[in-house]
Scaffold this active site. Structure first.
Site, PDB file in Angstrom:
ATOM      1  N   GLU A   1       0.871  -1.166   0.000  1.00 50.60           N
ATOM      2  CA  GLU A   1       0.000   0.000   0.000  1.00 50.60           C
ATOM      3  C   GLU A   1       0.907   1.214   0.000  1.00 50.60           C
ATOM      4  OE1 GLU A   1      -2.584   0.488   3.517  1.00 50.60           O
ATOM      5  OE2 GLU A   1      -2.343   2.646   3.217  1.00 50.60           O
TER       6      GLU A   1
ATOM      7  N   ARG B   1       1.095  10.436   0.467  1.00 52.29           N
ATOM      8  CA  ARG B   1       1.564  11.418   1.448  1.00 52.29           C
ATOM      9  C   ARG B   1       2.770  12.185   0.941  1.00 52.29           C
ATOM     10  NH1 ARG B   1       1.133   7.362   6.711  1.00 52.29           N
ATOM     11  NH2 ARG B   1      -0.851   6.496   6.023  1.00 52.29           N
TER      12      ARG B   1
ATOM     13  N   LYS C   1     -10.144  -1.518   6.747  1.00 50.68           N
ATOM     14  CA  LYS C   1      -8.893  -1.255   7.465  1.00 50.68           C
ATOM     15  C   LYS C   1      -9.249  -0.944   8.919  1.00 50.68           C
ATOM     16  CE  LYS C   1      -5.243   2.302   7.661  1.00 50.68           C
ATOM     17  NZ  LYS C   1      -4.360   3.174   6.878  1.00 50.68           N
TER      18      LYS C   1
HETATM   19  C1  3PG Z   1      -0.580   4.098   8.167  1.00 53.18           C
HETATM   20  O1  3PG Z   1      -1.532   4.379   7.451  1.00 53.18           O
HETATM   21  O2  3PG Z   1       0.279   4.904   8.524  1.00 53.18           O
HETATM   22  C2  3PG Z   1      -0.459   2.681   8.500  1.00 53.18           C
HETATM   23  O3  3PG Z   1      -1.552   2.270   9.162  1.00 53.18           O
HETATM   24  C3  3PG Z   1       0.830   2.254   9.103  1.00 53.18           C
HETATM   25  O4  3PG Z   1       0.896   2.395  10.456  1.00 53.18           O
HETATM   26  P1  3PG Z   1       2.298   2.032  11.178  1.00 53.18           P
HETATM   27  O5  3PG Z   1       3.284   3.072  10.699  1.00 53.18           O
HETATM   28  O6  3PG Z   1       2.016   2.126  12.647  1.00 53.18           O
HETATM   29  O7  3PG Z   1       2.677   0.666  10.741  1.00 53.18           O
END
Ligand code: 3PG
Length: 220
Positions: A43, A47, A131
């Site tokens: 994924e 960002r 999710k």
């Molecule tokens: C996110 O969208 O940032 C994810 O859920 C990942 O979370 P993490 O950095 O705690 O693995």
């Protein structure tokens, strides 16, 4: 690929890598490093300004990777990531305009849920892959089990994200509510910036060894 096939792949692989990519040229070696360790689902997150280009390169050059896009926050972004070849979309929340845009576009989509109300919104929009975010800080698997109980007859499945790593993913992986677990620990932003591909492969391999232990016969 439709939602059923994506869910089957998630069930088989068991983990997916959540990624923040700062340079488009890192995308292909990153995807190959994950694949070398056995992780074939990612994924990418919307960002950084290069996220869509990174996705495009992976889709074009690493077809074995199932590449989705996360942090999809607007209907326009749904169009953009689908045009770039995203296999699926993920959002941190349940913005109905975004979920409906994904449904209209035929893009498999996993909205983020953390309350029963969120699940109601998501299933009303036709989603069954959700999710669970942020998983660890909102009560972890115990919270998810209570929250999901009223929806069990609808066959919803979850991808817990947020605060997961090798120390806690086993308990999630063993639960039938869980399609796959994910997180940034496999390929943290800093390791990608350092182009530490071998370390990323090692992380992926370790995770896949754990999947094979917990879900024997699942991951290859
Ligand atoms: C996110 O969208 O940032 C994810 O859920 C990942 O979370 P993490 O950095 O705690 O693995």
């Amino acid at each position: 690929m439709n939602t059923e096939k994506i869910m089957a792949r998630m069930q088989r692989t068991g983990v997916l890598a959540v990624l923040v990519v700062d340079r488009a040229e890192d995308a292909v070696p990153l995807a190959r490093a994950l694949l070398a360790g056995g992780v074939d689902i990612m994924e990418l997150t919307l960002r950084t300004p290069v996220a869509v280009e990174a996705l495009r390169r992976i889709v074009g050059e690493v077809p074995e990777m199932l590449a989705g896009m996360g942090t999809v926050l607007t209907p326009q972004q749904v169009q953009e990531v689908q045009a770039a070849g995203a296999a699926f979309g993920v959002a941190p929340g349940t913005n109905p305009r975004v979920i409906q845009a994904a449904a209209a576009a035929g893009l498999p989509f996993a909205p983020g849920v953390v309350t029963p109300t969120d699940i109601e919104h998501a299933v009303e929009c036709g989603c069954r892959l959700l999710k669970f975010f942020p998983a660890e800080t909102s009560g972890g698997l115990k919270h998810l089990k209570y929250m999901a109980a009223p929806f069990a007859h609808l066959n919803v499945r979850f991808i817990p994200l947020g605060g997961l790593d090798l120390t806690n993913l086993e308990k999630y992986l063993g639960d039938p509510l869980i399609q796959a677990v994910g997180g940034s620990w496999l390929a943290p932003r800093e390791l990608i910036k350092q182009q530490a591909w071998q370390r990323i492969t090692d992380n992926a391999r370790q995770a896949m060894q754990l999947v094979q232990r917990v879900r024997p016969g699942g991951a290859q």
